[in-house]
Scaffold this motif. Sequence first.
Motif, short mmCIF file in Angstrom:
data_model
loop_
_atom_site.label_atom_id
_atom_site.label_comp_id
_atom_site.label_asym_id
_atom_site.label_seq_id
_atom_site.Cartn_x
_atom_site.Cartn_y
_atom_site.Cartn_z
N TYR A 1 0.84 -1.05 0.19
CA TYR A 1 -0.12 -0.04 -0.19
C TYR A 1 1.11 0.88 -0.43
O TYR A 1 -0.02 2.18 -0.57
CB TYR A 1 -0.97 0.60 1.00
CG TYR A 1 -2.41 0.59 1.17
CD1 TYR A 1 -3.26 0.69 -0.16
CD2 TYR A 1 -2.21 1.46 2.26
CE1 TYR A 1 -3.72 1.95 -0.09
CE2 TYR A 1 -3.13 2.93 2.15
CZ TYR A 1 -3.73 2.49 0.94
OH TYR A 1 -5.61 3.40 0.62
N GLY A 2 1.49 1.69 0.42
CA GLY A 2 2.57 2.32 0.83
C GLY A 2 3.92 2.28 -0.06
O GLY A 2 4.34 3.49 -0.55
N ARG A 3 4.13 1.23 -1.27
CA ARG A 3 4.66 1.32 -2.10
C ARG A 3 4.03 1.74 -3.48
O ARG A 3 4.57 2.80 -3.80
CB ARG A 3 5.43 0.17 -2.41
CG ARG A 3 6.20 -0.74 -1.69
CD ARG A 3 6.85 -2.20 -2.61
NE ARG A 3 7.58 -1.89 -3.42
CZ ARG A 3 7.78 -3.46 -5.20
NH1 ARG A 3 6.98 -4.12 -4.49
NH2 ARG A 3 7.89 -2.49 -5.93
N MET A 4 2.93 1.88 -3.40
CA MET A 4 1.75 2.39 -4.65
C MET A 4 1.01 4.44 -3.70
O MET A 4 -0.25 4.04 -4.71
CB MET A 4 0.85 1.42 -4.91
CG MET A 4 1.54 0.83 -6.12
SD MET A 4 0.57 -0.75 -6.37
CE MET A 4 -0.90 0.07 -6.66
N SER A 5 1.78 4.77 -2.93
CA SER A 5 1.07 5.66 -2.76
C SER A 5 0.43 7.18 -3.20
O SER A 5 -0.71 7.42 -2.87
CB SER A 5 2.45 6.30 -1.39
OG SER A 5 2.83 6.84 -1.96
N LEU A 6 1.32 7.07 -4.46
CA LEU A 6 0.27 8.09 -5.09
C LEU A 6 -0.59 7.60 -5.93
O LEU A 6 -1.55 7.93 -5.55
CB LEU A 6 1.77 8.52 -6.68
CG LEU A 6 1.28 9.98 -7.02
CD1 LEU A 6 0.61 11.10 -6.32
CD2 LEU A 6 2.69 10.24 -8.50
N THR A 7 -0.65 6.43 -6.32
CA THR A 7 -1.44 5.78 -6.92
C THR A 7 -3.03 5.69 -6.33
O THR A 7 -4.17 5.55 -6.47
CB THR A 7 -0.99 4.39 -7.86
OG1 THR A 7 -0.17 4.67 -8.79
CG2 THR A 7 -2.35 3.82 -8.34
N TRP B 1 -5.84 -4.43 -4.68
CA TRP B 1 -5.02 -4.07 -5.70
C TRP B 1 -3.95 -4.42 -6.08
O TRP B 1 -3.32 -4.31 -6.99
CB TRP B 1 -5.90 -3.13 -6.13
CG TRP B 1 -5.75 -2.85 -7.37
CD1 TRP B 1 -5.78 -3.90 -8.85
CD2 TRP B 1 -5.39 -1.53 -7.87
NE1 TRP B 1 -5.58 -2.45 -9.72
CE2 TRP B 1 -4.85 -1.51 -10.06
CE3 TRP B 1 -4.38 -0.47 -7.79
CZ2 TRP B 1 -4.47 -0.75 -10.38
CZ3 TRP B 1 -4.52 0.99 -7.78
CH2 TRP B 1 -4.20 0.57 -9.46
N SER B 2 -3.55 -3.45 -4.91
CA SER B 2 -2.33 -2.54 -4.80
C SER B 2 -0.84 -4.37 -5.06
O SER B 2 0.52 -4.81 -5.69
CB SER B 2 -1.00 -2.02 -3.48
OG SER B 2 -2.22 -0.90 -3.47
N ARG B 3 -1.69 -5.09 -3.61
CA ARG B 3 -0.26 -6.64 -4.15
C ARG B 3 -0.70 -7.09 -5.12
O ARG B 3 0.31 -8.15 -5.73
CB ARG B 3 -1.21 -7.61 -2.64
CG ARG B 3 -1.40 -6.80 -1.60
CD ARG B 3 -1.47 -7.54 -0.14
NE ARG B 3 -0.22 -8.73 -0.54
CZ ARG B 3 0.48 -8.68 0.56
NH1 ARG B 3 0.33 -7.96 1.17
NH2 ARG B 3 0.74 -10.16 0.80
N ARG B 4 -1.84 -7.64 -5.66
CA ARG B 4 -1.98 -7.92 -7.24
C ARG B 4 -1.07 -7.56 -8.47
O ARG B 4 -0.61 -8.03 -8.41
CB ARG B 4 -3.39 -8.13 -7.73
CG ARG B 4 -4.38 -8.53 -6.87
CD ARG B 4 -4.69 -10.18 -7.07
NE ARG B 4 -4.04 -10.62 -8.39
CZ ARG B 4 -5.04 -11.35 -8.53
NH1 ARG B 4 -6.42 -11.40 -7.99
NH2 ARG B 4 -5.55 -11.66 -9.63
N GLN C 1 6.33 -0.90 -10.35
CA GLN C 1 5.79 0.26 -9.33
C GLN C 1 4.12 -0.04 -9.93
O GLN C 1 3.76 -0.31 -10.52
CB GLN C 1 6.48 1.67 -10.08
CG GLN C 1 7.99 1.36 -9.66
CD GLN C 1 8.68 2.79 -10.00
OE1 GLN C 1 8.47 3.19 -11.43
NE2 GLN C 1 8.96 3.81 -9.00
N GLY C 2 3.39 1.30 -8.77
CA GLY C 2 2.56 1.37 -9.48
C GLY C 2 2.00 2.34 -10.79
O GLY C 2 3.08 2.82 -10.93
#
Length: 399
Positions: free
Chosen positions: A320-326, A369-372, A379-380
């Motif tokens: 969730y944090g890795r895709m913070s902007l998305t 969704w982030s994990r998938r 990256q996101g």
Amino acid sequence: MTDLLPPLNKRLDVVDALRGFALMAIVILHSLEHYNLYCIPEGMPDWLNMLDLGVWETTFFLMAGKAYATFSLLFGFSFYIQFRNEQARGGDFRRRFAWRMFLLFLFAQFHSLFYNGDILLLYAVAGLLLIPVCRLKDKTVFIIALACLFQPFEWGRVLYSLFHSGYTPLSDGYITYKQLALPVMKDGNFLELLRSNIWHGQLYSNFWQVEHGRLFQTVGLFMYGLLLGRRQYFIPSAQSVRRWRTVCTVCAAAFGPLWYIKESMGDMLHTAGLDRLSVPMDTIVMSWFNIAFMGLLVAAFTLAWFRTNGLRIQRFIIPYGRMSLTNYITQSIIGVFLYYGYGLGLYKTTGATVTFLIGLGIVGLQLFWSRRWLARHKQGPFETIWSKGTWLGHQRNRA
């Protein structure tokens, strides 16, 4: 100092986890606020009204101002990592970062079309101030950051008001634009919402942030995030553990007095006949209180990570944090559809308890969704666009 930071392009999981929890709190707060469409539903049973009040007060006490401050701190840390990585390659990241902030400005414009509570524009502007300080000595950066967190503009208003009894500092410039935006949020269609947010929504959001001390606070936290990177606070070591324990001690010692001042300041100013100072003093004290509380939470989170190499719940939130902007942008798109009049209009019927659960539902959906997504991509989606855009035309991109 020996550089213990990970190799280039290798992420720090503790930072991603911390960013993920900060974003989760932001989503929950936005949901409780109906994405700036504040409304208490009528006709609810007394027990639910009492529960809603408890959920609202507890959530805002624990999260409001602290999640945003954590996000800002980690923004400055990320700048340091990017600056350090490019320096290790023999390059200078400063001009590239200025371009990166312009791209963030474009993301802010897109996000603001949907939600009039955007922070990306503030970040894009405040981020530019990292460029002139990124090569200064630690002590110099620390002093500049401290001066920003001191809230000099608000203290200037306090001093001016003390010497000019007819002047009353106010922070309600945003109200005009809020009143123009509200009818569209409640009853407008989607195109009317877009038109409103292009102008009135952005003025509402950014006037509020400037008038409530967010500009100086953001700049100061960005710089302290830069120092956290330089001093390797997020790298497990005996030294970093001692430093975070010191942060815990200092913030815990400041928390009590600041809480007391925050709660009693209105009465003290009234007794002294200085009610006109309440607006800037509220801004100053609330900012300091939130920073102290945030420092305590971040230190406790990091120490728990160091002790266990990441608790299961901490590691679970990393994607969730890795895709913070998305996730930050898409949570707004989801939330305004749920609550605004052009969508499901849930602002009319949902109190704090239900909106808290809806916020958790949005987080859960995005986390799934982030994990998938990250199982198949590095990256996101928005992170990829931002990264490729940052290095557009650069040799690093072609390599």
